[in-house]
Design a protein around this motif. Structure first.
Motif, short mmCIF file in Angstrom:
data_model
loop_
_atom_site.label_atom_id
_atom_site.label_comp_id
_atom_site.label_asym_id
_atom_site.label_seq_id
_atom_site.Cartn_x
_atom_site.Cartn_y
_atom_site.Cartn_z
N THR A 205 57.13 2.49 117.94
CA THR A 205 56.22 3.06 116.96
C THR A 205 56.05 2.10 115.79
N PHE A 206 57.17 1.52 115.32
CA PHE A 206 57.06 0.55 114.22
C PHE A 206 56.18 -0.62 114.62
N ASP A 207 56.41 -1.18 115.80
CA ASP A 207 55.64 -2.34 116.24
C ASP A 207 54.15 -2.05 116.22
N TYR A 208 53.76 -0.91 116.78
CA TYR A 208 52.33 -0.59 116.83
C TYR A 208 51.76 -0.36 115.43
N LEU A 209 52.48 0.35 114.59
CA LEU A 209 51.98 0.56 113.23
C LEU A 209 51.80 -0.76 112.50
N ASN A 210 52.76 -1.67 112.65
CA ASN A 210 52.67 -2.95 111.95
C ASN A 210 51.53 -3.80 112.49
N MET A 211 51.38 -3.84 113.83
CA MET A 211 50.30 -4.63 114.41
C MET A 211 48.93 -4.03 114.11
N ARG A 212 48.84 -2.70 114.09
CA ARG A 212 47.56 -2.07 113.81
C ARG A 212 47.16 -2.23 112.34
N ILE A 213 48.14 -2.22 111.45
CA ILE A 213 47.86 -2.32 110.01
C ILE A 213 47.75 -3.77 109.55
N ASN A 214 48.67 -4.62 110.00
CA ASN A 214 48.78 -5.98 109.47
C ASN A 214 48.45 -7.08 110.47
N GLY A 215 48.23 -6.74 111.72
CA GLY A 215 47.84 -7.73 112.71
C GLY A 215 49.01 -8.35 113.45
N TYR A 216 48.70 -8.90 114.61
CA TYR A 216 49.71 -9.46 115.50
C TYR A 216 50.45 -10.63 114.86
N GLN A 217 49.73 -11.55 114.23
CA GLN A 217 50.39 -12.75 113.70
C GLN A 217 51.39 -12.41 112.61
N PHE A 218 51.03 -11.50 111.73
CA PHE A 218 51.99 -11.07 110.70
C PHE A 218 53.22 -10.46 111.36
N HIS A 219 52.99 -9.68 112.41
CA HIS A 219 54.10 -9.02 113.08
C HIS A 219 55.07 -10.02 113.69
N VAL A 220 54.56 -11.00 114.43
CA VAL A 220 55.47 -11.95 115.08
C VAL A 220 56.15 -12.84 114.05
N ASP A 221 55.45 -13.15 112.96
CA ASP A 221 56.08 -13.93 111.89
C ASP A 221 57.18 -13.13 111.22
N LEU A 222 56.95 -11.84 111.05
CA LEU A 222 57.98 -10.97 110.47
C LEU A 222 59.21 -10.93 111.37
N MET A 223 58.99 -10.81 112.66
CA MET A 223 60.10 -10.77 113.61
C MET A 223 60.87 -12.08 113.64
N ALA A 224 60.20 -13.17 113.35
CA ALA A 224 60.84 -14.49 113.35
C ALA A 224 61.49 -14.82 112.01
N GLY A 225 61.48 -13.86 111.08
CA GLY A 225 62.11 -14.08 109.78
C GLY A 225 61.27 -14.86 108.80
N LYS A 226 59.97 -14.99 109.08
CA LYS A 226 59.10 -15.83 108.25
C LYS A 226 58.33 -15.03 107.20
N GLN A 227 58.43 -13.71 107.22
CA GLN A 227 57.76 -12.86 106.24
C GLN A 227 58.80 -11.99 105.54
N SER A 228 58.47 -11.59 104.34
CA SER A 228 59.39 -10.77 103.56
C SER A 228 59.19 -9.29 103.86
N TRP A 229 60.28 -8.59 104.02
CA TRP A 229 60.22 -7.15 104.27
C TRP A 229 59.86 -6.38 103.00
N THR A 230 59.92 -7.02 101.84
CA THR A 230 59.51 -6.35 100.61
C THR A 230 58.03 -6.56 100.31
N ASP A 231 57.33 -7.23 101.20
CA ASP A 231 55.88 -7.38 101.08
C ASP A 231 55.24 -5.99 101.08
N ALA A 232 54.22 -5.82 100.26
CA ALA A 232 53.54 -4.52 100.17
C ALA A 232 52.97 -4.08 101.52
N LYS A 233 52.73 -5.03 102.41
CA LYS A 233 52.20 -4.69 103.73
C LYS A 233 53.18 -3.81 104.51
#
Length: 426
Positions: A205-233
């Motif tokens: 459910t988290f994966d789909y919500l994140n990809m639907r709201i923020n897009g695939y690239q943001f999601h995979v970058d988040l999973m790879a530790g390249k994005q901040s979890w405190t981002d408003a997204k």
């Protein structure tokens, strides 16, 4: 993801908190197939639920055909234990061939030197697979470490008879989804079956919500530790999820995915976000009554362009005891007949081998294949798209905490980010 993991650890059994080493040894023998001979190939299997276990047994019964000198010793261990203890397993005395998944987690073990190079095998079998599947099987060094077997999309599952009798229509957007949930509540149904006792189901459910709201690239970058979890997204993701929780079955952290699927089977719930493995709980006419739709659109910029469709398959131990036998078994597992032998018993997945005869696919498989082939992006699932320690040590407790107490999103995200920095820092 046929979620039924067991693992073979031998001397590394201390990692199975709460489970006595002696009981594990009694269940599956010594690590690496204790008692096996040099002519055996040992096979570490996480297919422990009844349906996938029977399906994998059918596959291996088809090997070696007429050559009785080739034997496979199967070591089957609980699916969740396998995933949570894979590091200890691979660092101990693993089987020659073992079940695993494509994606980041495959690459992680390849980088650690804990997986065998299958590039020579791929030269022989490359024509059996698409370029995308080869890419999903390739490590950062350009070598192949994984052999795909099948994959299966995640979607929103429902019973056709329920939708028909109530006049429900498949929702395309989040607003339509919410409206459907409200109607289901009025009709006496719990709108969404929900379970997270084993720690991983809510990740979908988290994966789909994140990809639907923020897009695939943001999601995979988040999973790879390249994005901040405190981002408003991310706050938007969890705030959106919090707004959906009242439609979900309460007490999810005490419920298994099988129990949630059975509530859908019994027409107590209206929908279920899961993988096609949900169908393992359905048989006969009930299975024919099972259908699904793509997770609804939330942000029109991304629409429904991403599909969660994990790829299951096999890997080779870094130092197999029977390297030649292991490669021979893997070559057999790369064939269409081997995959179809599995799908005959467990018809909830779709074959990875593009030469496999799909004429016998049921309606669910046909729809799955269509969804996967039309996707612009395919994710592997949270616990495969990120580091294993981050998935198990951080995300499992974080999501279970959110399910129980969804009001402190800011505190939750700060905690995840702090742990992420520790884990992903070189």
């Amino acid at each position: 993801m046929n979620f039924s993991r067991r693992t073979v650890l031998g001397g590394a059994l201390a990692g199975f908190g709460g489970v006595a080493a002696s009981s594990l040894l009694a269940a599956c023998g010594d690590s690496g197939g204790g008692g096996s001979t040099t002519t055996d190939v040992t096979f570490g299997s996480n297919y422990s639920d009844n349906v996938p276990k029977s399906a994998m047994a059918a596959v291996l019964q088809g090997y070696p055909g007429t050559d009785a000198g080739k034997t496979v010793k199967i070591n089957t261990v609980d699916h969740n234990s396998f995933q949570e203890n894979i590091n200890r397993y691979l660092q101990g005395n693993p089987d020659d061939v073992f079940c695993w998944f494509a994606g980041y987690r495959m690459q992680f073990f390849a980088q650690q030197g804990l997986a065998g190079d299958l590039s020579d095998l791929w030269q022989d079998v490359v024509s059996n697979f698409s370029d995308a599947l080869k890419a999903a099987s390739t490590g950062p060094d350009g070598k192949q470490y994984f052999l795909p077997f099948y994959n299966y999309p995640w979607g929103v599952f429902y019973r056709k008879s329920v939708f028909q009798s109530k006049g429900y229509a498949e929702p395309k957007t989040l607003d339509e989804f919410k409206a459907l949930c409200e109607q289901m509540k009025k009709d006496g149904l719990v709108p969404v079956a929900f379970a997270d006792k084993d720690g991983w189901p809510a990740m979908g459910t988290f994966d789909y919500l994140n990809m639907r709201i923020n897009g695939y690239q943001f999601h995979v970058d988040l999973m790879a530790g390249k994005q901040s979890w405190t981002d408003a997204k991310l706050k938007t993701v969890f705030d959106t999820w919090r707004g959906l929780l009242p439609y979900h079955q309460p007490g999810a952290n005490g419920r298994t995915w099988q129990e949630a699927a059975q509530s859908l089977l019994n027409k107590q719930t209206g929908m279920y976000v899961g993988g096609t493995f949900v169908g393992e709980q359905f048989t006969g006419a009930d299975l024919a009554d099972l259908d699904f739709f793509a997770f609804p659109e939330i942000n029109s910029e991304f629409g429904q362009d991403s599909v969660e469709a994990p790829i299951d398959g096999f890997m080779l131990a870094a130092k197999p005891k029977n390297a030649a036998g292991a490669k021979d078994l893997l070559k057999y597992l790369s064939t269409g007949p081997a995959e179809l032998a599995y799908l005959k018993t467990n018809p909830t997945n779709i074959a990875a081998n593009k030469t496999a005869d799909t004429s016998g696919y049921n309606a669910l498989q046909k729809k799955s294949a269509q969804l996967v082939s039309s996707a612009k992006h395919i994710s592997q699932f949270l616990d495969r798209d990120t580091r294993p320690d981050f998935a198990s040590q951080v995300m499992i407790p974080a999501l279970q905490t959110f399910i129980n107490k969804p009001d402190d999103v800011d505190g939750l995200l700060k905690n995840i980010e702090a742990q992420k920095k520790t884990i992903f820092t070189p």
